[in-house]
Design an enzyme around this catalytic site. Structure first.
Site, PDB file in Angstrom:
ATOM      1  N   GLY A  80      -6.183 -61.247 -86.304  1.00  0.00           N
ATOM      2  CA  GLY A  80      -6.154 -62.697 -86.406  1.00  0.00           C
ATOM      3  C   GLY A  80      -5.308 -63.428 -85.391  1.00  0.00           C
ATOM      4  O   GLY A  80      -5.307 -64.660 -85.370  1.00  0.00           O
TER       5      GLY A  80
ATOM      6  N   ILE B  39      -5.260 -65.319 -78.564  1.00  0.00           N
ATOM      7  CA  ILE B  39      -4.915 -65.006 -77.190  1.00  0.00           C
ATOM      8  C   ILE B  39      -5.684 -65.969 -76.300  1.00  0.00           C
ATOM      9  O   ILE B  39      -6.872 -66.206 -76.519  1.00  0.00           O
ATOM     10  CB  ILE B  39      -5.235 -63.535 -76.840  1.00  0.00           C
ATOM     11  N   PRO B  40      -5.020 -66.599 -75.332  1.00  0.00           N
ATOM     12  CA  PRO B  40      -5.734 -67.526 -74.448  1.00  0.00           C
ATOM     13  C   PRO B  40      -6.917 -66.850 -73.764  1.00  0.00           C
ATOM     14  O   PRO B  40      -6.895 -65.651 -73.473  1.00  0.00           O
ATOM     15  CB  PRO B  40      -4.668 -67.939 -73.429  1.00  0.00           C
TER      16      PRO B  40
ATOM     17  N   GLY C  47      -5.863 -65.774 -68.355  1.00  0.00           N
ATOM     18  CA  GLY C  47      -4.466 -65.436 -68.133  1.00  0.00           C
ATOM     19  C   GLY C  47      -4.126 -65.443 -66.658  1.00  0.00           C
ATOM     20  O   GLY C  47      -4.991 -65.625 -65.791  1.00  0.00           O
TER      21      GLY C  47
ATOM     22  N   ASP D 276      -0.175 -61.321 -67.577  1.00  0.00           N
ATOM     23  CA  ASP D 276      -0.492 -59.892 -67.589  1.00  0.00           C
ATOM     24  C   ASP D 276       0.444 -59.161 -66.631  1.00  0.00           C
ATOM     25  O   ASP D 276       0.338 -59.299 -65.411  1.00  0.00           O
ATOM     26  CB  ASP D 276      -1.954 -59.687 -67.174  1.00  0.00           C
TER      27      ASP D 276
ATOM     28  N   TYR E 241       4.122 -52.637 -61.230  1.00  0.00           N
ATOM     29  CA  TYR E 241       4.065 -53.717 -60.250  1.00  0.00           C
ATOM     30  C   TYR E 241       5.422 -53.958 -59.596  1.00  0.00           C
ATOM     31  O   TYR E 241       5.500 -54.612 -58.552  1.00  0.00           O
ATOM     32  CB  TYR E 241       3.560 -55.010 -60.885  1.00  0.00           C
TER      33      TYR E 241
ATOM     34  N   LYS F 291       2.293 -52.700 -69.414  1.00  0.00           N
ATOM     35  CA  LYS F 291       1.561 -51.431 -69.411  1.00  0.00           C
ATOM     36  C   LYS F 291       2.506 -50.275 -69.123  1.00  0.00           C
ATOM     37  O   LYS F 291       3.440 -50.406 -68.330  1.00  0.00           O
ATOM     38  CB  LYS F 291       0.457 -51.455 -68.351  1.00  0.00           C
TER      39      LYS F 291
ATOM     40  N   SER G  62      -2.855 -65.864 -58.217  1.00  0.00           N
ATOM     41  CA  SER G  62      -2.620 -66.577 -56.968  1.00  0.00           C
ATOM     42  C   SER G  62      -1.184 -67.074 -56.975  1.00  0.00           C
ATOM     43  O   SER G  62      -0.638 -67.407 -58.031  1.00  0.00           O
ATOM     44  CB  SER G  62      -3.589 -67.760 -56.815  1.00  0.00           C
TER      45      SER G  62
ATOM     46  N   ASN H  69      -7.996 -72.691 -61.413  1.00  0.00           N
ATOM     47  CA  ASN H  69      -8.434 -71.587 -62.273  1.00  0.00           C
ATOM     48  C   ASN H  69      -8.345 -71.958 -63.742  1.00  0.00           C
ATOM     49  O   ASN H  69      -9.220 -71.599 -64.544  1.00  0.00           O
ATOM     50  CB  ASN H  69      -7.581 -70.343 -62.006  1.00  0.00           C
TER      51      ASN H  69
END
Length: 341
Positions: free
Chosen positions: A22, A25-26, A29, A59, A64, A92, A279, A288
Site C-alpha cells: 500500500g 512511490i512517485p 524518479g 535512486d 556509485y 542497492k 541529468s 523531465n
C-alpha cells in the site's frame, strides 16, 4: 533555461504508483548514476536541485561512490521543510557484498552515508557476486565470476528479508533479473520483491519481463529511460541504437513540440513503469518532471511507440562475464545447471 518559480512542480500533482503493502512511490524518479561523467559534487547538487523543483524519488547505489554527498543533500532538503516521509529513497547492495553478513554491512554503510534511519526500497544490484575492479581493462574476467546460482542468490535475499524485519528498509527489490530467475525467487522467498529495476526504453521494452512483473505485483522501475546517451564507454557496442533518433519518436516529439527524450519519459510513465532519468542540468530535470503532468500521449501514439521495440539491450553487463562464457547473452540466459532443479 528555465529558472525561478515557474520551474517548481507541486509534488502532489506528480502521478504515483502503489507498491505491495500500500505504500506510494512517485511515478518518476531521479537517477544518481553519473560517476563516469560527473563528480559526486555535481550529482549531489543535482539531487538538491531536483528536490527543489518537486522530485521526491531518488535512486541511489553504494557502487556509485556518491552516497555520502547525496546524504548531505538530503539533510539540506529536509532542513528546507521537506519531511523524510515525503521522500522515497532507494539504494542497492553491490556484487562484492553478497556474502553472509555483508548485506547488513552494506546497508549500514548506505544508511550512514545517506544519513537516514531507513531506506524505502533496497535492491540487489545484480543477481550474482561477479564484479569488475575499478581500473581493470574491459576484457578483465574475475576468476571467481560464474553464472547465476540460485542457492547463492537466496542466501543474499534472505539477508535482505532480515533488513525488512529489522526496520532498516521498508521494501526490498530485484534488479537486472530475468523471468526465469524471478520465477525461482518467487518460489522460495518469504518476502516478495516490491519492485524490479530493469533497463526499459522504447527500443528495449522487455514485454515478457515487464508483464511478468505486473502480473505478480512487482513494480517495474526503468533505468536508461531515454536510451542513456551518456552511459559509460564500456557499455557501448557498434550495434546499439539511439532511441531519441528513432523516426517514430522524433515525429511524435515534433507533434508535441518537445525533445524526443521527453517522449521517452512520457511513454514510460503512461506505460506503467517508473523511469529514473538523470541529468545535472536544471532545465532538463525540470522538463523531465513537468512532462508527467501535462500534454499526455494519445492511445494511438502509445500504440505507435510499442512498434519501435528493437530488443536492443544497452547495459549488457559484459564486464561481469566468467571465463568460458560465450558472450554477454550468457549473463542473462545461463543458470548454473549443477546447483538448480
Amino acid at each position: 533555461m528555465i529558472n525561478g518559480a515557474n520551474d517548481i512542480i507541486d509534488p502532489q500533482l506528480v502521478p504515483y504508483r502503489i507498491l505491495r503493502g500500500g505504500d506510494k512511490i512517485p511515478a518518476i524518479g531521479m537517477g544518481t548514476f553519473g560517476s563516469d561523467r560527473y563528480t559526486a559534487e555535481q550529482v549531489a547538487a543535482a539531487v538538491k536541485g531536483a528536490a527543489e523543483v518537486g522530485f521526491r524519488l531518488f535512486d541511489c547505489a553504494s557502487v556509485y561512490g556518491n552516497e555520502s554527498l547525496i546524504g548531505d543533500a538530503f539533510q539540506e532538503i529536509m532542513r528546507s521543510g521537506v519531511k523524510r516521509e515525503e521522500l522515497f529513497i532507494t539504494s542497492k547492495v553491490w556484487n562484492d557484498m553478497h556474502g553472509r553478513g555483508d548485506v547488513l554491512l552494506s546497508c549500514a554503510k548506505s544508511l550512514k552515508d545517506l544519513k537516514l534511519d531507513y531506506i524505502d526500497l533496497y535492491f540487489i544490484h545484480w543477481p550474482f557476486p561477479n564484479f569488475h575492479p575499478k581500473g581493470a581493462p574491459p576484457d578483465y574476467r574475475d576468476p571467481s565470476a560464474r553464472p547465476y546460482i540460485h542457492e547463492e542468490y537466496m542466501e543474499t535475499w534472505y539477508q535482505m528479508e532480515r533488513l525488512v524485519k529489522a526496520g532498516y528498509v521498508r521494501h526490498i527489490g530485484t534488479s537486472n533479473m530475468t523471468v526465469s530467475k524471478l520465477k525461482l525467487l518467487l518460489r522460495d522467498c518469504t518476502i516478495m520483491p516490491a519492485a524490479n529495476e530493469m533497463e526499459l526504453h522504447p527500443c528495449f521494452q522487455q514485454p515478457e519481463l515487464f508483464q511478468f512483473c505486473l502480473d505478480h505485483g512487482i513494480q517495474p522501475i526503468g533505468f536508461c529511460p531515454i536510451g542513456s546517451p551518456s552511459r559509460p564507454d564500456r557499455d557501448r557496442t557498434p550495434d546499439d541504437v539511439v532511441d531519441i533518433e528513432d523516426p517514430v519518436v522524433v515525429r511524435i516529439a515534433k507533434a508535441h513540440g518537445v525533445h524526443p527524450a521527453i517522449i521517452c519519459i512520457k511513454w514510460a510513465v503512461q506505460r506503467g513503469q517508473i523511469p529514473i532519468p538523470f541529468s545535472i542540468h536544471r532545465d532538463k530535470y525540470v522538463s523531465n518532471l513537468r512532462c508527467t503532468i501535462e500534454d499526455p500521449l494519445t492511445e494511438e501514439e502509445m500504440e505507435e511507440l510499442a512498434t519501435v521495440d528493437k530488443n536492443c539491450r544497452l547495459i549488457k553487463g559484459q564486464v561481469f562475464l566468467w571465463e568460458g562464457a560465450n558472450d554477454w547473452r550468457d549473463l542473462w540466459d545461463v543458470i548454473n545447471p549443477t546447483m538448480n532443479p
